[in-house]
Design an enzyme around this catalytic site. Structure first.
Site, PDB file in Angstrom:
ATOM      1  N   ARG A 143      48.425  13.881  36.531  1.00  0.00           N
ATOM      2  CA  ARG A 143      49.414  14.411  35.596  1.00  0.00           C
ATOM      3  C   ARG A 143      50.505  15.162  36.358  1.00  0.00           C
ATOM      4  O   ARG A 143      50.262  15.698  37.442  1.00  0.00           O
ATOM      5  CB  ARG A 143      48.723  15.377  34.626  1.00  0.00           C
ATOM      6  CG  ARG A 143      49.620  15.895  33.521  1.00  0.00           C
ATOM      7  CD  ARG A 143      48.782  16.293  32.325  1.00  0.00           C
ATOM      8  NE  ARG A 143      49.515  17.030  31.298  1.00  0.00           N
ATOM      9  CZ  ARG A 143      50.343  16.485  30.419  1.00  0.00           C
ATOM     10  NH1 ARG A 143      50.618  15.187  30.471  1.00  0.00           N
ATOM     11  NH2 ARG A 143      50.915  17.223  29.482  1.00  0.00           N
ATOM     12  N   THR A 195      53.551   8.584  25.015  1.00  0.00           N
ATOM     13  CA  THR A 195      52.588   8.118  25.991  1.00  0.00           C
ATOM     14  C   THR A 195      52.419   6.608  25.906  1.00  0.00           C
ATOM     15  O   THR A 195      53.010   5.956  25.061  1.00  0.00           O
ATOM     16  CB  THR A 195      51.216   8.775  25.748  1.00  0.00           C
ATOM     17  OG1 THR A 195      51.027   8.862  24.347  1.00  0.00           O
ATOM     18  CG2 THR A 195      51.138  10.127  26.359  1.00  0.00           C
ATOM     19  N   SER A 244      52.285   8.867  30.806  1.00  0.00           N
ATOM     20  CA  SER A 244      53.271   9.556  29.986  1.00  0.00           C
ATOM     21  C   SER A 244      54.462  10.032  30.797  1.00  0.00           C
ATOM     22  O   SER A 244      54.348  10.284  31.989  1.00  0.00           O
ATOM     23  CB  SER A 244      52.596  10.784  29.352  1.00  0.00           C
ATOM     24  OG  SER A 244      53.540  11.586  28.711  1.00  0.00           O
ATOM     25  N   SER A 259      47.499  18.669  27.817  1.00  0.00           N
ATOM     26  CA  SER A 259      47.831  17.323  27.339  1.00  0.00           C
ATOM     27  C   SER A 259      46.886  16.902  26.228  1.00  0.00           C
ATOM     28  O   SER A 259      45.762  17.384  26.143  1.00  0.00           O
ATOM     29  CB  SER A 259      47.709  16.332  28.495  1.00  0.00           C
ATOM     30  OG  SER A 259      47.812  15.022  28.019  1.00  0.00           O
ATOM     31  N   SER A 260      47.365  15.993  25.386  1.00  0.00           N
ATOM     32  CA  SER A 260      46.495  15.406  24.360  1.00  0.00           C
ATOM     33  C   SER A 260      45.917  14.078  24.801  1.00  0.00           C
ATOM     34  O   SER A 260      45.129  13.472  24.088  1.00  0.00           O
ATOM     35  CB  SER A 260      47.284  15.173  23.071  1.00  0.00           C
ATOM     36  OG  SER A 260      47.735  16.384  22.551  1.00  0.00           O
ATOM     37  N   GLY A 303      50.670   9.037  21.088  1.00  0.00           N
ATOM     38  CA  GLY A 303      51.149   9.680  19.861  1.00  0.00           C
ATOM     39  C   GLY A 303      50.993  11.185  19.854  1.00  0.00           C
ATOM     40  O   GLY A 303      50.717  11.788  18.820  1.00  0.00           O
ATOM     41  N   GLY A 304      51.156  11.806  21.025  1.00  0.00           N
ATOM     42  CA  GLY A 304      51.162  13.265  21.109  1.00  0.00           C
ATOM     43  C   GLY A 304      49.882  13.879  20.574  1.00  0.00           C
ATOM     44  O   GLY A 304      48.787  13.360  20.806  1.00  0.00           O
TER      45      GLY A 304
END
Ligand SMILES: *[C@@H]1O[C@H](CO)[C@@H](O)[C@H](O)[C@H]1NC(C)=O
Length: 605
Positions: A139, A414, A432, A483-484, A506-507
């Site tokens: 990330r 993402t 992402s 992060s999701s 989708g967040g």
């Protein structure tokens, strides 16, 4: 997240299954950003933990998503091109890791608004022979000059422009995955070249057209020109329309250089360096509180050097040392856990979501946050899950009831890839660049820089819903924002077979969507094809209402409002996009969620 199930149960036989559920073991990979992925666990286990009447809403009429069954291998990504590229890699002898890498380069070309080498990834890999899962965290990371309050004076700079860019991790993660877990049968260049070809021209799709308003919003700002002109037709002077061919030659060139490189990490993240007085001059204008540090400029020849020049010329704060010091975090261990009971399905699911999202404010990079580590431990602890389950009442409660920590920042934008190869290995990879088109800054190399720095919290900034930010996710050099992203693999520790591969885009909605995918696949025995069609429900606590997709059953919706005091709200927006692969009867079912509108469809053989 890695879920290990231990059962010989026939998944189609729900009743038998429910009895056997107590025997299931769930292993949770202890992840290095830990966090949000574990919220999935909270939702699933809480749903599981409850008894009552279950409404299984089986009103699937016409499938909107493309799905398929394959004997040997299956792949799905945000574009059918990318799924086919992944399938071809496996046919040529590559493994799931190779296939996912090729599909990721492809996704970066075809869905540049969502992903690319200007961004970062979470990769979960399942190695069948060792019955072991590995998590790679590449990330984006806060630069060494980042400070907690760097956006206090200019909120927009957290989202738009070079200041919002976190150190990109994607290429580092993909190369690390290739070196450590690739098949060694397929050369690196063969994984990158298909994407190179696509960069020379691919048909525009609705998923991207839907986001062009994010570019036109900045009309008149010179900084947006690069991106705007890339997606503007030279003939009409307007944004490309669905079906028109889009080319990105600088990106094609960059990818070719990366494809032919003996060490792409050396190329992108290193480069010889020398000090330059002019750097201080340019750098003075940036908002950093730490201007004393003179950034270094490397000599020509590496992409790293080009990136640093772009940063310096445009007020960015990423230095050559930030690139050089970048590391992909690799985590191997996992722990076994048990799951219990049954659930009153939707109500329990919604309550579980509220309880899980209510803790999100405590999540962040656990290497920097004690409370995040503690929560991660709690979420994988049986007693804590039992405690959460007990908090599910037959009626919806007040907001305060669920709120363990102030709600977290929003995140979004993402791309997902799910693959199983013909040896039974699997990869779930979510990548992402944060919001659509990231920082909106187009590198001269053709990729778009992320704006992942906006996923951090800033002291004093109340969020969208008026809550104070929580310390677990404040900016700190070297830290990775919450992060999701929830790439997930489920396998049976006895047979070693993969049971499910999933993940989504989708967040903040990723968490509830992936949890529903797992609940349907594991607890209700549905196949990937069925799972993607089912209307989804989402409640992230703030706002304090449950969103449901339009084709959700009116009857159940009414029952939820009347009998369970739930506040329901229909939405015409997609509640995230998931790419599940399920296994039943020696066959994989793989589905490409229709909600993406990117012309996606699965591949396999
Ligand atoms: C973890 O659980 C313990 C005991 O249940 C509790 O005291 C603590 O506040 C929890 N921490 C977090 C961050 O949830």
């Amino acid at each position: 997240m890695v879920v290990v199930i231990d059962s010989r149960a026939d998944m189609a036989q729900e009743r038998i299954l429910m009895k056997k559920l107590k025997k299931y073991h769930i292993g949770i990979l202890v992840l290095s950003v830990l966090g949000v992925i574990l919220l999935l666990w909270a939702i699933i286990a809480t749903v599981y933990n409850f008894t009552g009447n279950r409404h299984t809403d089986h009103v699937v009429l016409e499938p909107k998503s493309k799905s398929a069954k394959y004997k040997n291998a299956a792949a799905v990504a945000d574009s059918r091109f990318c799924a086919e590229i992944a399938r071809n890699v496996i046919i040529q002898g590559g493994n799931a890791v190779d296939a996912a890498i090729a599909a990721t380069f492809c996704n970066g070309v075809v869905l540049p608004f969502a992903t690319g080498i200007g961004g970062g990834d979470f990769i979960v890999i399942y190695l069948k022979e060792e019955k072991k899962c590995v998590f790679l965290n590449s990330r984006e990371t806060a630069p060494s000059l980042a400070t907690e309050k760097m956006y206090t004076h200019d909120k927009e700079s957290a989202q738009f422009g070079y200041q919002s860019v976190g150190i990109p991790g994607e290429l580092h993660g993909l190369w690390t995955a290739y070196k450590k877990y690739g098949s060694k049968v397929i050369p690196w260049s063969d994984l990158v070249m298909p994407a190179t070809q696509l960069a020379k021209g691919f048909p525009m799709h609705k998923a991207m057209v839907n986001y062009f308003d994010r570019i036109s919003k900045y009309k008149g700002r010179p900084e947006i020109e690069g991106l705007r002109s890339l997606y503007t037709s030279k003939f009409t002077g307007e944004f490309y329309k669905v079906g028109e061919i889009v080319s990105n030659y600088p990106l094609a060139k960059l990818l070719r250089v990366i494809a032919n490189s003996q060490d792409p990490v050396q190329l992108f993240y290193n480069g010889k360096v020398f000090e330059e007085g002019v750097a201080r001059e340019i750098f003075k204008n940036s908002a950093s509180e730490n201007c004393e540090t003179v950034p270094k400029i490397s000599i020509p020849g590496s992409i790293a050097e080009g990136i640093i020049k772009e940063m310096l010329a445009n007020g960015g704060i990423i230095t050559i040392d930030d690139l050089r010091n970048y590391e992909t975090h690799v985590t191997v261990q996992y722990r076994d856990k048990k799951m219990f009971n049954d659930a009153e399905f939707y109500h329990t699911l919604i309550e579980a979501q509220k309880l899980a999202y209510g803790q999100r404010g405590h999540l962040g990079d656990y290497l920097f946050s004690e409370v995040s580590m503690q929560l991660a431990k709690n979420l994988t602890d049986r007693k804590f899950i039992k405690f959460l389950s007990k908090r599910v009442m037959s009626q919806s409660q007040d907001l305060e009831y669920y709120l363990a920590a102030a709600p977290a920042v929003l995140d979004s934008g993402t791309s997902q890839i799910s693959v199983v190869d013909d040896d039974g290995n699997a990869v779930s990879l979510t990548s992402s660049i944060n919001t659509a088109f990231g920082s909106k800054m187009l590198s001269k190399y053709g990729f778009i820089y992320n704006n992942q720095m906006d996923d951090f919290s800033t002291p004093g900034f109340r969020n969208h819903w008026g809550f104070e930010p929580t310390e677990a996710n404040f900016i700190q050099p070297g830290r990775r924002p919450m992060s999701s992203m929830s790439p997930t693999i489920v396998f049976d520790p006895n047979s070693g077979e993969v049971k499910m591969v999933t993940g989504g885009t989708g967040g903040s909605k990723i968490i509830s969507a992936v949890a529903q995918t797992l609940v349907r696949g594991l607890l209700l025995g549905q196949s990937a094809a069925e799972i993607v069609e089912m209307p989804r429900v989402h409640n992230q606590l703030t706002p304090f209402e449950t969103e449901v997709e339009e084709d959700f059953s009116e009857k159940i919706l009414e029952q939820l409002e009347k009998e369970h005091n739930q506040k329901m709200e229909k939405t015409d927006e997609a509640l995230a996009i998931v790419y599940p692969i399920t296994r039943d009867d020696d066959e994989y079912t793989v589905a490409a969620d229709y909600r993406r509108e990117s012309g996606n469809s699965p591949a396999g053989y």
